[in-house]
Design a protein around this motif. Sequence first.
Motif, PDB file in Angstrom:
ATOM      1  N   ILE A   6       0.877  -1.181   0.000  1.00  0.00           N
ATOM      2  CA  ILE A   6       0.000   0.000   0.000  1.00  0.00           C
ATOM      3  C   ILE A   6       0.912   1.228   0.000  1.00  0.00           C
ATOM      4  O   ILE A   6       1.726   1.401   0.899  1.00  0.00           O
ATOM      5  CB  ILE A   6      -0.922   0.021   1.247  1.00  0.00           C
ATOM      6  N   ALA A  12       8.562   2.511  -2.789  1.00  0.00           N
ATOM      7  CA  ALA A  12       8.052   1.168  -3.077  1.00  0.00           C
ATOM      8  C   ALA A  12       8.540   0.683  -4.439  1.00  0.00           C
ATOM      9  O   ALA A  12       8.826  -0.512  -4.615  1.00  0.00           O
ATOM     10  CB  ALA A  12       6.523   1.158  -3.014  1.00  0.00           C
ATOM     11  N   ARG A  67       3.171   8.402   2.364  1.00  0.00           N
ATOM     12  CA  ARG A  67       3.855   9.482   3.094  1.00  0.00           C
ATOM     13  C   ARG A  67       3.484   9.406   4.577  1.00  0.00           C
ATOM     14  O   ARG A  67       2.357   9.015   4.902  1.00  0.00           O
ATOM     15  CB  ARG A  67       3.417  10.818   2.517  1.00  0.00           C
ATOM     16  N   PRO A  68       4.421   9.802   5.476  1.00  0.00           N
ATOM     17  CA  PRO A  68       4.147   9.678   6.915  1.00  0.00           C
ATOM     18  C   PRO A  68       2.803  10.286   7.332  1.00  0.00           C
ATOM     19  O   PRO A  68       2.068   9.672   8.120  1.00  0.00           O
ATOM     20  CB  PRO A  68       5.324  10.414   7.553  1.00  0.00           C
ATOM     21  N   MET A 111      13.336   0.646   7.696  1.00  0.00           N
ATOM     22  CA  MET A 111      13.758   1.854   7.008  1.00  0.00           C
ATOM     23  C   MET A 111      14.744   1.465   5.906  1.00  0.00           C
ATOM     24  O   MET A 111      15.964   1.472   6.087  1.00  0.00           O
ATOM     25  CB  MET A 111      14.395   2.845   8.006  1.00  0.00           C
ATOM     26  N   PRO A 112      14.188   1.078   4.754  1.00  0.00           N
ATOM     27  CA  PRO A 112      15.069   0.751   3.628  1.00  0.00           C
ATOM     28  C   PRO A 112      15.469   2.034   2.907  1.00  0.00           C
ATOM     29  O   PRO A 112      14.883   3.088   3.154  1.00  0.00           O
ATOM     30  CB  PRO A 112      14.161  -0.093   2.721  1.00  0.00           C
TER      31      PRO A 112
HETATM   32  N1  LIG Z   1      11.735   8.093  -0.804  1.00  0.00           N
HETATM   33  C1  LIG Z   1      12.649   7.433  -0.100  1.00  0.00           C
HETATM   34  O1  LIG Z   1      13.803   7.290  -0.505  1.00  0.00           O
HETATM   35  C2  LIG Z   1      12.279   6.831   1.239  1.00  0.00           C
HETATM   36  C3  LIG Z   1      13.247   6.135   1.988  1.00  0.00           C
HETATM   37  C4  LIG Z   1      12.869   5.531   3.210  1.00  0.00           C
HETATM   38  C5  LIG Z   1      11.560   5.640   3.662  1.00  0.00           C
HETATM   39  N2  LIG Z   1      10.651   6.355   2.915  1.00  0.00           N
HETATM   40  C6  LIG Z   1       9.272   6.424   3.411  1.00  0.00           C
HETATM   41  O2  LIG Z   1       8.455   5.873   2.415  1.00  0.00           O
HETATM   42  C7  LIG Z   1       7.206   6.520   2.410  1.00  0.00           C
HETATM   43  C8  LIG Z   1       6.855   6.884   0.988  1.00  0.00           C
HETATM   44  O3  LIG Z   1       7.782   7.815   0.475  1.00  0.00           O
HETATM   45  P1  LIG Z   1       7.860   8.071  -1.099  1.00  0.00           P
HETATM   46  O4  LIG Z   1       8.998   8.991  -1.313  1.00  0.00           O
HETATM   47  O5  LIG Z   1       7.833   6.769  -1.815  1.00  0.00           O
HETATM   48  O6  LIG Z   1       6.467   8.866  -1.330  1.00  0.00           O
HETATM   49  P2  LIG Z   1       5.596   8.967  -2.664  1.00  0.00           P
HETATM   50  O7  LIG Z   1       6.455   8.794  -3.881  1.00  0.00           O
HETATM   51  O8  LIG Z   1       4.778  10.207  -2.527  1.00  0.00           O
HETATM   52  O9  LIG Z   1       4.650   7.701  -2.590  1.00  0.00           O
HETATM   53  C9  LIG Z   1       3.556   7.608  -1.725  1.00  0.00           C
HETATM   54  C10 LIG Z   1       2.468   6.856  -2.470  1.00  0.00           C
HETATM   55  O10 LIG Z   1       1.447   6.561  -1.530  1.00  0.00           O
HETATM   56  C11 LIG Z   1       0.218   6.586  -2.239  1.00  0.00           C
HETATM   57  N3  LIG Z   1      -0.873   6.655  -1.284  1.00  0.00           N
HETATM   58  C12 LIG Z   1      -1.195   7.633  -0.406  1.00  0.00           C
HETATM   59  N4  LIG Z   1      -2.271   7.284   0.320  1.00  0.00           N
HETATM   60  C13 LIG Z   1      -2.650   6.040  -0.109  1.00  0.00           C
HETATM   61  C14 LIG Z   1      -3.675   5.142   0.254  1.00  0.00           C
HETATM   62  N5  LIG Z   1      -4.552   5.441   1.229  1.00  0.00           N
HETATM   63  N6  LIG Z   1      -3.764   3.969  -0.403  1.00  0.00           N
HETATM   64  C15 LIG Z   1      -2.906   3.634  -1.375  1.00  0.00           C
HETATM   65  N7  LIG Z   1      -1.895   4.451  -1.776  1.00  0.00           N
HETATM   66  C16 LIG Z   1      -1.767   5.648  -1.141  1.00  0.00           C
HETATM   67  C17 LIG Z   1       0.358   7.795  -3.133  1.00  0.00           C
HETATM   68  O11 LIG Z   1      -0.563   7.678  -4.174  1.00  0.00           O
HETATM   69  P3  LIG Z   1      -1.142   8.972  -4.921  1.00  0.00           P
HETATM   70  O12 LIG Z   1      -0.041   9.406  -5.819  1.00  0.00           O
HETATM   71  O13 LIG Z   1      -2.339   8.440  -5.585  1.00  0.00           O
HETATM   72  O14 LIG Z   1      -1.446   9.987  -3.824  1.00  0.00           O
HETATM   73  C18 LIG Z   1       1.812   7.642  -3.600  1.00  0.00           C
HETATM   74  O15 LIG Z   1       1.871   6.854  -4.775  1.00  0.00           O
HETATM   75  C19 LIG Z   1       7.319   7.715   3.349  1.00  0.00           C
HETATM   76  O16 LIG Z   1       6.603   7.448   4.529  1.00  0.00           O
HETATM   77  C20 LIG Z   1       8.785   7.837   3.646  1.00  0.00           C
HETATM   78  O17 LIG Z   1       9.036   8.228   4.985  1.00  0.00           O
HETATM   79  C21 LIG Z   1      10.974   6.935   1.726  1.00  0.00           C
END
Ligand SMILES: NC(=O)c1ccc[n+]([C@@H]2O[C@H](COP(=O)([O-])OP(=O)(O)OC[C@H]3O[C@@H](n4cnc5c(N)ncnc54)[C@H](OP(=O)(O)O)[C@@H]3O)[C@@H](O)[C@H]2O)c1
Length: 252
Positions: A6, A12, A67-68, A111-112
């Motif tokens: 999710i 992801a 997102r957090p 935390m990957p």
């Molecule tokens: N980016 C990194 O390198 C990294 C590293 C470690 C940890 N993290 C953690 O990973 C998480 C995601 O970060 P990200 O950079 O991958 O963010 P992102 O690219 O904005 O991805 C978040 C995804 O979540 C989807 N989403 C939101 N609410 C949802 C729901 N209720 N059901 C299904 N999908 C939903 C969004 O879809 P929509 O586009 O449709 O809104 C978006 O595709 C964060 O919590 C962050 O702390 C990230």
Amino acid sequence: MRLGVIGVGHLATSLLKGLLRAGHAPEGIRLSPRGHGPELAAEHGFALAADNPALVADCDMVLLAVRPADAVDAVRGLPWRADHILVSACAGVTIARLAEGAGPAQIVRIMPITASELGASPTTVFPMRPELRPLLGALGTPIALESEDQFEAATVSAAIYGWAQALIRTGAEWGARNGLDPAVARQLMARTFVASGRMQGEQDAPMDEILASLCTPGGITEAGLRSLERAGMPEAWDEACDLVLARLRGTG
Ligand SMILES: NC(=O)c1ccc[n+]([C@@H]2O[C@H](COP(=O)([O-])OP(=O)(O)OC[C@H]3O[C@@H](n4cnc5c(N)ncnc54)[C@H](OP(=O)(O)O)[C@@H]3O)[C@@H](O)[C@H]2O)c1
């Protein structure tokens, strides 16, 4: 373990590429239909869930990577069972807060980093569970922490991953300004950081000893280190880490 995801965004996508790279079958992994879910399903053959409730009902382990700020709302109201494992990658979102929404599920935090797609993520985890080994092993090296407090402090390294890349870029740009081919300068800097990490990570000698062996008195490494110290190292580094940890704990 049937895995579902999710929050199929930036992180992801890297994790899914890492799983494919390690030989996990895409049809065994269910994606939520938002974000990059549909395109990754079409491109690689992942299964696409109709919606989040169907995904949770069909899976044993659910990776949460929204997102957090969206994390608790995203898990609320889904059909969680006590034998579900919810694996959250959401920075700064505590197990207690996730439990408000995911009720009886067993909750784990990881935390990957995006190097997961290369199978090179040092992925922190709390609490460690044997069921996570195939997932985390495919992404790189699991690093189990003993408390959520430790996990939060270790999460600062996810930001350091970005700072290291900024340092690599700074060094590569300096090299290019000083006559190196930009592509050569980039490779040289990147490989130098990899080499430093491997020497500290793969040897048993004390860290100071390994470093001291590089710092010939009066030599270039020592002279450069002294210059960095005059410019605020390591205090500036510690300050940045303190700032990130306070943000993760919701106190900064
Ligand atoms: N980016 C990194 O390198 C990294 C590293 C470690 C940890 N993290 C953690 O990973 C998480 C995601 O970060 P990200 O950079 O991958 O963010 P992102 O690219 O904005 O991805 C978040 C995804 O979540 C989807 N989403 C939101 N609410 C949802 C729901 N209720 N059901 C299904 N999908 C939903 C969004 O879809 P929509 O586009 O449709 O809104 C978006 O595709 C964060 O919590 C962050 O702390 C990230």
